[in-house]
Design a protein around this motif. Structure first.
Motif, short mmCIF file in Angstrom:
data_model
loop_
_atom_site.label_atom_id
_atom_site.label_comp_id
_atom_site.label_asym_id
_atom_site.label_seq_id
_atom_site.Cartn_x
_atom_site.Cartn_y
_atom_site.Cartn_z
N LYS A 136 0.83 -1.22 0.00
CA LYS A 136 0.00 0.00 0.00
C LYS A 136 0.85 1.26 0.00
N ARG A 137 2.00 1.20 0.71
CA ARG A 137 2.89 2.38 0.76
C ARG A 137 3.38 2.74 -0.63
N TYR A 138 3.68 1.70 -1.42
CA TYR A 138 4.19 1.93 -2.78
C TYR A 138 3.10 2.47 -3.69
N VAL A 139 1.89 1.93 -3.54
CA VAL A 139 0.78 2.38 -4.36
C VAL A 139 0.50 3.86 -4.06
N GLU A 140 0.46 4.19 -2.76
CA GLU A 140 0.23 5.58 -2.36
C GLU A 140 1.30 6.50 -2.93
N LEU A 141 2.56 6.09 -2.72
CA LEU A 141 3.68 6.94 -3.15
C LEU A 141 3.66 7.13 -4.66
N LEU A 142 3.55 6.04 -5.41
CA LEU A 142 3.67 6.15 -6.87
C LEU A 142 2.47 6.86 -7.50
N ASN A 143 1.34 6.82 -6.83
CA ASN A 143 0.20 7.57 -7.36
C ASN A 143 0.36 9.06 -7.08
N LYS A 144 1.00 9.37 -5.95
CA LYS A 144 1.22 10.78 -5.59
C LYS A 144 2.43 11.34 -6.34
N LYS A 145 3.44 10.49 -6.50
CA LYS A 145 4.71 10.92 -7.10
C LYS A 145 5.16 9.86 -8.10
N PRO A 146 4.66 9.90 -9.33
CA PRO A 146 4.95 8.83 -10.30
C PRO A 146 6.43 8.64 -10.59
N ASN A 147 7.23 9.71 -10.42
CA ASN A 147 8.67 9.58 -10.68
C ASN A 147 9.46 9.33 -9.40
N ALA A 148 8.84 8.64 -8.46
CA ALA A 148 9.50 8.35 -7.18
C ALA A 148 10.76 7.51 -7.39
N VAL A 149 11.64 7.59 -6.41
CA VAL A 149 12.89 6.82 -6.43
C VAL A 149 12.78 5.76 -5.33
N LEU A 150 12.94 4.51 -5.74
CA LEU A 150 12.70 3.40 -4.80
C LEU A 150 13.99 2.63 -4.56
N GLY A 151 14.27 2.37 -3.31
CA GLY A 151 15.41 1.53 -2.98
C GLY A 151 14.89 0.12 -2.75
N TYR A 152 15.38 -0.83 -3.54
CA TYR A 152 14.86 -2.19 -3.41
C TYR A 152 15.90 -3.15 -2.83
N ALA A 153 15.38 -4.29 -2.37
CA ALA A 153 16.21 -5.27 -1.66
C ALA A 153 15.97 -6.66 -2.21
N THR A 154 16.89 -7.55 -1.94
CA THR A 154 16.73 -8.94 -2.38
C THR A 154 16.61 -9.85 -1.14
N GLY A 155 16.69 -11.14 -1.35
CA GLY A 155 16.50 -12.09 -0.24
C GLY A 155 15.10 -12.68 -0.34
N SER A 156 14.81 -13.63 0.53
CA SER A 156 13.49 -14.27 0.45
C SER A 156 12.40 -13.38 1.03
N THR A 157 12.76 -12.50 1.96
CA THR A 157 11.76 -11.69 2.65
C THR A 157 10.90 -10.81 1.74
N PRO A 158 11.46 -10.10 0.75
CA PRO A 158 10.60 -9.22 -0.04
C PRO A 158 9.75 -9.92 -1.10
N LEU A 159 9.89 -11.25 -1.23
CA LEU A 159 9.19 -11.92 -2.34
C LEU A 159 7.67 -11.75 -2.31
N GLY A 160 7.09 -11.82 -1.11
CA GLY A 160 5.63 -11.67 -1.00
C GLY A 160 5.22 -10.26 -1.40
N LEU A 161 5.99 -9.27 -0.97
CA LEU A 161 5.71 -7.88 -1.35
C LEU A 161 5.83 -7.72 -2.86
N TYR A 162 6.88 -8.28 -3.45
CA TYR A 162 7.06 -8.13 -4.90
C TYR A 162 5.89 -8.79 -5.67
N SER A 163 5.44 -9.95 -5.22
CA SER A 163 4.29 -10.57 -5.90
C SER A 163 3.08 -9.67 -5.82
N GLU A 164 2.88 -9.07 -4.66
CA GLU A 164 1.73 -8.19 -4.48
C GLU A 164 1.87 -6.94 -5.36
#
Ligand code: GLP
Length: 239
Positions: A17-45
């Protein structure tokens, strides 16, 4: 620090939801992303929501936290490959604006250029983090100065052992990585840290309730004004 506790599925949905809010408010947002097994559920969503039209990545820019030294982006254990497979290939992002540190060019100049590119893009709006069992964020292992910017690091034996589950044997796990520094992470305007599972419970307790010390790199987050920590019940069990 704001702490959200729920099921792994709720964690993925709430963080998305944080990403949806941010990107709708600021389409050219800058996102720092991470790897590992933990973010996989977030990435699928995020893939699901992006494909459903809830938001667009078209104008966004991304910077990943880290990369293994010696692995080129076509290696299936490189973090570039991971990001393409688990997110970028499935969303409407312009891949030329997705950045991962180079695992092949480990010069100090190239590392400094990574920090400069982040600044030039306007700074990171949301930095996503997982956490290592020893408190590492990105590949900033215990003892890394809080003043560190993007740099090359030697991985601890423990980190190599933990990460060997993705490789055929421990000998194949790279000995070094290039990672954003602790300062690079702390420069982000806001930070989302996700931790799932029982194994993360002790380090989550130290991160949130312990002393702020380079010996627990993630403890530095106590000093950041906008941090959200998303935990499943197991990771939160010692709070
Ligand atoms: C790796 C990454 C970190 C990640 C950590 C935890 O070493 N460099 O960015 O947070 O491991 O991984 P996992 O999410 O698989 O537990």
């Amino acid at each position: 620090m704001k702490v959200f506790i729920g099921s792994a599925e709720q964690v993925a949905k709430e963080a998305a939801k944080r990403y949806v809010e941010l990107l709708n408010k600021k389409p050219n947002a800058v996102l720092g992303y991470a790897t590992g097994s933990t973010p996989l559920g977030l990435y699928s969503e995020l893939i699901r929501l992006n494909q459903a039209g809830a938001f667009s990545y078209k104008e966004a820019t991304t910077f990943n936290l880290d990369e293994y030294v010696g692995l080129d982006g076509s290696h299936d254990q490189s973090y570039r490959y991971f990001m393409n497979e688990n997110l970028f290939n499935h969303v409407d992002i312009d891949k030329s604006r997705t950045f991962v540190p180079s695992g092949l060019d480990t010069s100090a100049e190239t590392a400094a250029a990574y920090d400069e590119a982040i600044e030039k893009a306007g700074g990171i709006d949301i930095q996503l983090l997982g956490i290592g069992n020893n408190g590492h964020i990105g590949f900033n292992e215990p003892g890394t100065p809080f003043s560190s910017k993007t740099h090359m690091v030697e991985l601890t034996q423990n980190t190599r052992e933990v990460n060997s589950r993705f490789f055929k044997s421990i000998d194949e796990v790279p000995t070094h990585a290039v990672t954003m520094g602790v300062k690079t992470v702390m420069n982000a305007k806001s930070i989302i840290l996700i931790a799932l599972g029982k194994a993360k419970a002790p380090i989550i307790r130290e991160t949130i309730m312990g002393e702020v010390t380079p010996e627990v790199p993630a403890s530095v987050l106590q000093l950041h004004p906008f941090v959200e920590i998303y935990l499943d019940e197991e990771a939160a069990s010692l709070l």
